[in-house]
Design a protein around this motif. Structure first.
Motif: not given
Length: 131
Positions: A10-20
């Motif tokens: 979940p934290h990787q998905t959130l991090q990817k979303f934030m970068h995007l």
């Protein structure tokens, strides 16, 4: 045999979303900066490319391959250089903005802060190599 991709944490998905999201915000600000003379364009596009590195390599590739938006980013990433035309435009816009603040009678404290910040930015721009 089917291979199953492991699920992203979940934290990787959130991090990817934030970068995007930050990448697209920077693209939007860069496009606004291309139209409004008081906002920078290239700085926001360089930041967008940075954020897309982790958020979406595919979108990063599109951005740096774009015929109009890509060359300043590539120049910066390859050599840390800024095109003379872009330097002139940036310095002109700083001068225009400071001049407008003087004409509209901004408080002296604001004018001094603005002049100091713009002087530092202008010095940085002028000391970068030409693309």
């Amino acid at each position: 045999m089917d291979t199953v991709k492991p699920m992203a944490r979940p934290h990787q998905t959130l991090q990817k979303f934030m970068h995007l999201a930050l990448g697209w915000i920077c693209v939007g600000l860069g496009i606004i900066g291309a139209v409004l003379p008081v906002m920078p364009t290239t700085v926001f596009l360089i930041l967008a490319a940075f954020f897309f590195t982790k958020g979406s390599p595919r979108i990063r590739h599109w951005l740096i391959s774009h015929p109009t938006l890509g060359p300043p980013i590539q120049n910066w990433e390859d050599t840390g250089s800024i095109a003379p035309r872009v330097k002139l435009l940036a310095l002109s816009m700083m001068g225009f903005t400071l001049g407008a603040a003087i004409v509209f009678a901004a408080p002296i404290k604001i004018l001094v802060i603005q002049a100091l910040c713009m002087s530092a930015a202008a010095l940085y721009i002028l000391t970068r190599p030409n693309a």
